[in-house]
Design a protein around this motif. Sequence first.
Motif, short mmCIF file in Angstrom:
data_model
loop_
_atom_site.label_atom_id
_atom_site.label_comp_id
_atom_site.label_asym_id
_atom_site.label_seq_id
_atom_site.Cartn_x
_atom_site.Cartn_y
_atom_site.Cartn_z
N MET A 63 0.82 -1.21 0.00
CA MET A 63 0.00 0.00 0.00
C MET A 63 0.85 1.25 0.00
O MET A 63 1.97 1.26 0.49
CB MET A 63 -0.96 -0.01 1.17
N ALA A 64 0.26 2.29 -0.57
CA ALA A 64 0.89 3.60 -0.61
C ALA A 64 -0.21 4.66 -0.60
O ALA A 64 -1.31 4.43 -1.09
CB ALA A 64 1.75 3.75 -1.85
N VAL A 65 0.12 5.81 -0.04
CA VAL A 65 -0.76 6.98 -0.07
C VAL A 65 0.10 8.10 -0.61
O VAL A 65 1.23 8.31 -0.16
CB VAL A 65 -1.31 7.34 1.32
N PHE A 66 -0.41 8.82 -1.60
CA PHE A 66 0.40 9.85 -2.24
C PHE A 66 -0.41 11.12 -2.48
O PHE A 66 -1.63 11.13 -2.43
CB PHE A 66 0.96 9.33 -3.57
N GLY A 119 5.26 -2.74 9.32
CA GLY A 119 4.32 -3.44 10.17
C GLY A 119 2.88 -2.99 10.02
O GLY A 119 2.06 -3.21 10.91
N VAL A 120 2.57 -2.34 8.92
CA VAL A 120 1.20 -1.85 8.71
C VAL A 120 0.45 -2.80 7.78
O VAL A 120 1.03 -3.39 6.88
CB VAL A 120 1.18 -0.41 8.15
N ARG A 121 -0.84 -2.94 8.04
CA ARG A 121 -1.65 -3.85 7.24
C ARG A 121 -2.86 -3.17 6.59
O ARG A 121 -3.54 -3.75 5.78
CB ARG A 121 -2.13 -5.00 8.09
N THR A 122 -3.12 -1.93 6.98
CA THR A 122 -4.25 -1.19 6.43
C THR A 122 -3.80 0.24 6.11
O THR A 122 -2.79 0.72 6.64
CB THR A 122 -5.43 -1.11 7.41
N ILE A 123 -4.57 0.92 5.29
CA ILE A 123 -4.27 2.33 4.98
C ILE A 123 -4.34 3.17 6.26
O ILE A 123 -3.49 4.04 6.47
CB ILE A 123 -5.24 2.86 3.91
N GLU A 124 -5.32 2.91 7.09
CA GLU A 124 -5.44 3.66 8.35
C GLU A 124 -4.19 3.48 9.21
O GLU A 124 -3.68 4.45 9.79
CB GLU A 124 -6.69 3.24 9.11
N GLN A 125 -3.68 2.27 9.29
CA GLN A 125 -2.44 2.02 10.04
C GLN A 125 -1.26 2.76 9.40
O GLN A 125 -0.42 3.32 10.10
CB GLN A 125 -2.13 0.53 10.12
N LEU A 126 -1.21 2.76 8.09
CA LEU A 126 -0.15 3.48 7.38
C LEU A 126 -0.19 4.97 7.70
O LEU A 126 0.85 5.59 7.95
CB LEU A 126 -0.28 3.26 5.86
N LEU A 127 -1.36 5.53 7.75
CA LEU A 127 -1.50 6.95 8.07
C LEU A 127 -1.12 7.26 9.52
O LEU A 127 -0.60 8.34 9.81
CB LEU A 127 -2.93 7.41 7.80
N TYR A 155 4.98 10.67 -1.28
CA TYR A 155 4.17 9.55 -0.84
C TYR A 155 4.74 8.88 0.41
O TYR A 155 5.91 9.05 0.75
CB TYR A 155 4.01 8.51 -1.95
N ILE A 156 3.87 8.16 1.09
CA ILE A 156 4.26 7.26 2.16
C ILE A 156 3.87 5.86 1.71
O ILE A 156 2.94 5.69 0.94
CB ILE A 156 3.62 7.62 3.52
N MET A 157 4.61 4.88 2.20
CA MET A 157 4.39 3.53 1.72
C MET A 157 4.70 2.52 2.80
O MET A 157 5.37 2.84 3.79
CB MET A 157 5.28 3.30 0.49
N CYS A 158 4.25 1.30 2.59
CA CYS A 158 4.51 0.20 3.51
C CYS A 158 6.00 -0.17 3.46
O CYS A 158 6.79 0.44 2.75
CB CYS A 158 3.64 -1.00 3.14
N GLY A 159 6.36 -1.20 4.19
CA GLY A 159 7.74 -1.63 4.31
C GLY A 159 8.40 -2.06 3.01
O GLY A 159 9.62 -2.23 2.97
N ALA A 160 7.66 -2.22 1.93
CA ALA A 160 8.24 -2.61 0.65
C ALA A 160 9.06 -1.49 0.02
O ALA A 160 9.83 -1.72 -0.91
CB ALA A 160 7.14 -3.06 -0.31
N LEU A 161 8.92 -0.27 0.51
CA LEU A 161 9.65 0.86 -0.06
C LEU A 161 11.13 0.77 0.29
O LEU A 161 11.50 0.60 1.44
CB LEU A 161 9.08 2.18 0.48
N ASP A 162 11.99 0.90 -0.70
CA ASP A 162 13.44 0.86 -0.50
C ASP A 162 13.96 2.30 -0.45
O ASP A 162 14.33 2.88 -1.47
CB ASP A 162 14.08 0.07 -1.64
N VAL A 163 13.99 2.86 0.75
CA VAL A 163 14.42 4.25 0.93
C VAL A 163 15.88 4.42 0.54
O VAL A 163 16.26 5.43 -0.07
CB VAL A 163 14.14 4.73 2.37
N ALA A 164 16.71 3.45 0.85
CA ALA A 164 18.13 3.55 0.50
C ALA A 164 18.31 3.66 -1.01
O ALA A 164 19.15 4.44 -1.48
CB ALA A 164 18.90 2.35 1.05
#
Length: 80
Positions: free
Chosen positions: A7-10, A42-50, A15-24
């Motif tokens: 998931m991602a919110v942009f 460790g987020v599983r929903t958009i609400e948790q991501l926010l 944008y912000i994204m789940c742990g799949a994002l490779d910031v490095a």
Amino acid sequence: MPKTNFMAVFNDNGYIMCGALDVALLNDKLADRKIIAGRAVGVRTIEQLLDAPLESITHEAYAIGIETGMKGRDALLKMV
């Protein structure tokens, strides 16, 4: 995606994204793109991501006042 919550919110600037994002990768190999982004794990929903604290951020996100530990929703507000 199988066996994961991707998931991602942009907005128009970043944008912000789940742990799949490779910031490095964004900071090192794609630095010329000046991507504003943050990663929450460790987020599983958009609400948790926010609501989650950002575990890592890009250099460009830091440059506009976003910090690690900041909630995702607060970071998005700085990406205007």
